[in-house]
Structure formats: structure tokens, C-alpha cells
Design an enzyme around this catalytic site. Sequence first.
Site, mmCIF file in Angstrom:
data_model
loop_
_atom_site.group_PDB
_atom_site.id
_atom_site.type_symbol
_atom_site.label_atom_id
_atom_site.label_comp_id
_atom_site.label_asym_id
_atom_site.label_seq_id
_atom_site.Cartn_x
_atom_site.Cartn_y
_atom_site.Cartn_z
ATOM 1 N N CYS A 95 0.811 -1.228 0.000
ATOM 2 C CA CYS A 95 0.000 0.000 0.000
ATOM 3 C C CYS A 95 0.837 1.267 0.000
ATOM 4 C CB CYS A 95 -0.957 -0.012 1.186
ATOM 5 S SG CYS A 95 -2.024 -1.451 1.189
ATOM 6 N N HIS B 95 -3.005 7.310 2.465
ATOM 7 C CA HIS B 95 -3.500 5.973 2.148
ATOM 8 C C HIS B 95 -4.774 5.734 2.955
ATOM 9 C CE1 HIS B 95 -3.943 1.833 1.371
ATOM 10 N NE2 HIS B 95 -3.524 1.420 2.551
ATOM 11 N N ASN C 111 -10.075 0.003 0.654
ATOM 12 C CA ASN C 111 -8.613 0.061 0.574
ATOM 13 C C ASN C 111 -8.165 -0.494 -0.787
ATOM 14 O OD1 ASN C 111 -5.853 -0.391 0.746
ATOM 15 N ND2 ASN C 111 -5.922 -1.246 2.824
HETATM 16 N N1 COA Z 1 -18.091 -8.359 10.915
HETATM 17 C C1 COA Z 1 -18.485 -8.662 12.152
HETATM 18 N N2 COA Z 1 -17.632 -9.012 13.131
HETATM 19 C C2 COA Z 1 -16.331 -9.026 12.827
HETATM 20 C C3 COA Z 1 -15.846 -8.725 11.552
HETATM 21 C C4 COA Z 1 -16.786 -8.382 10.575
HETATM 22 N N3 COA Z 1 -16.434 -8.051 9.321
HETATM 23 N N4 COA Z 1 -14.504 -8.807 11.560
HETATM 24 C C5 COA Z 1 -14.147 -9.180 12.803
HETATM 25 N N5 COA Z 1 -15.248 -9.303 13.555
HETATM 26 C C6 COA Z 1 -15.332 -9.690 14.965
HETATM 27 C C7 COA Z 1 -14.154 -10.502 15.432
HETATM 28 O O1 COA Z 1 -14.360 -11.850 15.141
HETATM 29 C C8 COA Z 1 -14.136 -10.199 16.887
HETATM 30 O O2 COA Z 1 -15.127 -11.000 17.503
HETATM 31 P P1 COA Z 1 -14.901 -11.607 18.994
HETATM 32 O O3 COA Z 1 -14.725 -10.397 19.869
HETATM 33 O O4 COA Z 1 -16.129 -12.367 19.215
HETATM 34 O O5 COA Z 1 -13.651 -12.416 18.878
HETATM 35 C C9 COA Z 1 -14.617 -8.758 16.984
HETATM 36 O O6 COA Z 1 -15.290 -8.495 15.745
HETATM 37 C C10 COA Z 1 -13.509 -7.743 17.141
HETATM 38 O O7 COA Z 1 -12.479 -8.063 16.211
HETATM 39 P P2 COA Z 1 -11.191 -7.198 16.084
HETATM 40 O O8 COA Z 1 -10.283 -7.818 15.083
HETATM 41 O O9 COA Z 1 -10.665 -6.914 17.448
HETATM 42 O O10 COA Z 1 -11.813 -5.844 15.495
HETATM 43 P P3 COA Z 1 -11.147 -4.438 15.329
HETATM 44 O O11 COA Z 1 -11.923 -3.428 16.090
HETATM 45 O O12 COA Z 1 -9.654 -4.478 15.517
HETATM 46 O O13 COA Z 1 -11.411 -4.118 13.783
HETATM 47 C C11 COA Z 1 -10.220 -4.187 11.694
HETATM 48 C C12 COA Z 1 -10.883 -4.996 12.803
HETATM 49 C C13 COA Z 1 -9.667 -5.145 10.673
HETATM 50 C C14 COA Z 1 -11.294 -3.319 11.047
HETATM 51 C C15 COA Z 1 -9.108 -3.288 12.304
HETATM 52 O O14 COA Z 1 -8.287 -4.057 13.153
HETATM 53 C C16 COA Z 1 -8.248 -2.659 11.249
HETATM 54 O O15 COA Z 1 -8.702 -1.855 10.458
HETATM 55 N N6 COA Z 1 -6.954 -2.952 11.254
HETATM 56 C C17 COA Z 1 -6.014 -2.390 10.284
HETATM 57 C C18 COA Z 1 -6.206 -3.067 8.957
HETATM 58 C C19 COA Z 1 -5.435 -2.423 7.865
HETATM 59 O O16 COA Z 1 -5.207 -1.248 7.899
HETATM 60 N N7 COA Z 1 -5.030 -3.225 6.864
HETATM 61 C C20 COA Z 1 -4.363 -2.789 5.687
HETATM 62 C C21 COA Z 1 -3.092 -2.079 5.920
HETATM 63 S S1 COA Z 1 -2.446 -1.437 4.462
#
Ligand code: COA
Length: 357
Positions: free
Chosen positions: A119, A284, A314
Site C-alpha cells: 500500500c 493511504h 482500501n
Molecule cells: N463483521 C463482524 N464481526 C467481525 C468482523 C466483521 N467483518 N470482523 C471481525 N469481527 C469480529 C471478530 O471476530 C471479533 O469477535 P470476537 O470479539 O467475538 O472475537 C470482533 O469483531 C472484534 O475483532 P477485532 O479484530 O478486534 O476488530 P477491530 O476493532 O480491531 O477491527 C479491523 C478490525 C480489521 C477493522 C481493524 O483491526 C483494522 O482496520 N486494522 C487495520 C487493517 C489495515 O489497515 N489493513 C491494511 C493495511 S495497508
Amino acid sequence: MGSVIIGSGKSLPKRVVTNDELGQIVDTTDEWIVPRTGIHTRRIAVEETATDLGAEAALRALGAQADGWQRDGAIDPASLDMIVCPTLTPDTHFPSEAARIRERIGAVNAVCYDMSCACSGCVYGLSTADLMLAGAAAARAQAAATGAPMRCNDVRRVLVVAAERLSKLVDWEDRATCILFGDGAGAVVLEWRDEGDAGILSSYMENSDDTERTLWCDSAFTARTVPFDAEQGLPEADAACDPYMRMAGQAVFKFATAAMVRCTEEALARAQLSVDDVALFAPHQANERIIRYAAKKMDLPLERFQIIIDHVGNVSGASALIALNEALCEGKLKQGDVACMTAFGGGLTAGSCVFRI
Ligand code: COA
């Protein structure tokens, strides 16, 4: 004096995919996705190839197709000396995606190559193009002073075009990743100018080891071994190879927020500017919360950031180039304004670029 942005374009696939549609294939909802990511819809390439998207973005940047932005009018594709394509999803392993786009747009004089920096491709693309242009300008001056031939290619115009079909790398059964990504392309044409104060003012690129595999995608080639080890025997073809991108969401979030602030501050320091000098940030777009966090850390109102993640998701290295294009086409950046592009991604890569329009 510097590498001036003289054209900008974008291309998005036709197919709009809503959060509710994703809710029909994985266990997720619009109510979960929007507050955690800022994403309402993304575009998925059903009919389009990466070359289709990249070529359209490039033609718009050149002014050969409507809906692009040009500083001084249309640009002849034959005047491009180089095409750099940051991409994770080229249509073919080779020829490079850049070479495929060259053929489609008629850039008959351009040398071409792809870059793999996830990215951060927008920033790495602009920064390395700027280094090429500045290096060629120095070589021209040297040749003129000594009467010797140019010691390298004479590079005066570079097309940086990021073209991505991330939907090919997404595991459509993994709700933690499939909600985040989209397809599209963004392009910029840079021209070296000896006069004026427009152009890239500074750049900063960094890499850190991804020892914990926070952002990862095995290639189809990683798991293959060669049949020359008698003890090992012939390989089980690709048995252990995971073709999808994987991510430790929270670890990436932590890396991304810190990188956004660190890289922006470093690039601005190199330009001897402060955040107050920047008219618009085109970052980004991985998660709107990452942008909000960085804005808060730098004590900046969110209005100074061009946010497009709501309708594109993204799109890896294309994201910030699309954001820049939308800002230019909306008239949010005028000649003389300073803009800043910051990105982070797999590698782990990160960087920032400051430029005057
Ligand atoms: N829909 C519903 N629930 C979801 C889900 C979805 N799409 N994705 C994850 N969950 C659930 C998980 O299973 C977890 O459930 P649990 O508590 O029962 O285990 C809960 O939601 C929380 O998951 P978590 O991973 O802690 O969520 P988060 O608040 O960290 O959000 C992202 C997840 C991916 C949105 C976030 O971590 C993020 O944006 N990270 C950076 C990603 C990124 O920038 N990537 C590219 C870089 S170039």
C-alpha cells in the site's frame, strides 16, 4: 525546480459492492463495518483487468480521456520516458503491468517496471520517480558541462500508475479482511522542470521487518521447491501455499497509526515545513479510524484530509493517488498549494511525500 505533477487520473470498476451484499456471503453487517472502518461501498472488478483500470487512469491523467486533471493541457503519451507501476496484482507475472499499460496507451518511448511495496506504492512510486528525474537532470547538466554523452537514460516525464485488483487476493470467506479491500487505479504524470517552485519538495521511505507476519500474502511460487534435491524428491505442488492475503488487524492498526504520524512529520521536516503549511493531506486509506487517529495526534481537523475510503475501500497503492485525483478534480488543491501523501503497508513499508501543486 523539481518533479512537477502535470496530470492525474483514476479509474474504478463498474461494480459497486455494498456492505449488505457482503453480509450475504460472510457473517457481517453494515452496522459493524461502517463505524469500525468508514467503508460503505467498494468497487470490485468483475469485467475489468488491472491493465484496463491502469490504462484508463493513465489516459485520464494524460488528458486523452475525459475526467482527469492536467496542469497545462493534454500530454502526449509518446513523451513519457518511464512508466512505474506499483502493484500487488499484475495481470501477468511478466510482461510487467507497467509494460502492459505502455502498450495500451501508446507510450512508445517509455521504459517500464513494476514495484512491489504494497500500500506504500503511491509514495514509493512518486519518491523513486522523483529520484529518477532529479538524477537524469544532474546527468544532463554533467553531459552539457563536459561534452560527454548522457551516462543514463534521459528521463524527463514519468507516469506513476498504481493498478490493483485486490479482490484476487482476498479470501472471500474471511470477514476480517474481505470487508476492507477494493479494486481500482490511480495515476500521476511527473515532469522535471528547471524553473518554478512547484514539484516534489521532499520524500521519506522506510522499511521494517515483518517478523510477526502482520500483513502477508504467499505467492503461488513460494511453496514450490525445485526437483534437484535427491532426498527431498519432487515437490507436492503448492500444497502448503495459501493464496490469500492475511492480516493481524490490531497489530497492523498499531503500526499504521504510528507510521502515519512518524512519516508525515519526517517528510515535512525534510521540506522544512510544518503541518500548518499543508493545504491538504491525501493519505493511504486503510481505515477511516487510522486517518482520524493521525489527524488527532497531529492536532489537525479532519477536513484537511481527503477521505475516499467510504466509496472505494482500501485499494492499496492506488488509494492515495485516487484521493489526490479527487481532490484536484474537486478544486480542493490549487497551484501553489502544498499537499502531503502518506502511506503504509505490507513489507512493512511506509513513507510520505510532500509536494507543491
Ligand atoms: N463483521 C463482524 N464481526 C467481525 C468482523 C466483521 N467483518 N470482523 C471481525 N469481527 C469480529 C471478530 O471476530 C471479533 O469477535 P470476537 O470479539 O467475538 O472475537 C470482533 O469483531 C472484534 O475483532 P477485532 O479484530 O478486534 O476488530 P477491530 O476493532 O480491531 O477491527 C479491523 C478490525 C480489521 C477493522 C481493524 O483491526 C483494522 O482496520 N486494522 C487495520 C487493517 C489495515 O489497515 N489493513 C491494511 C493495511 S495497508
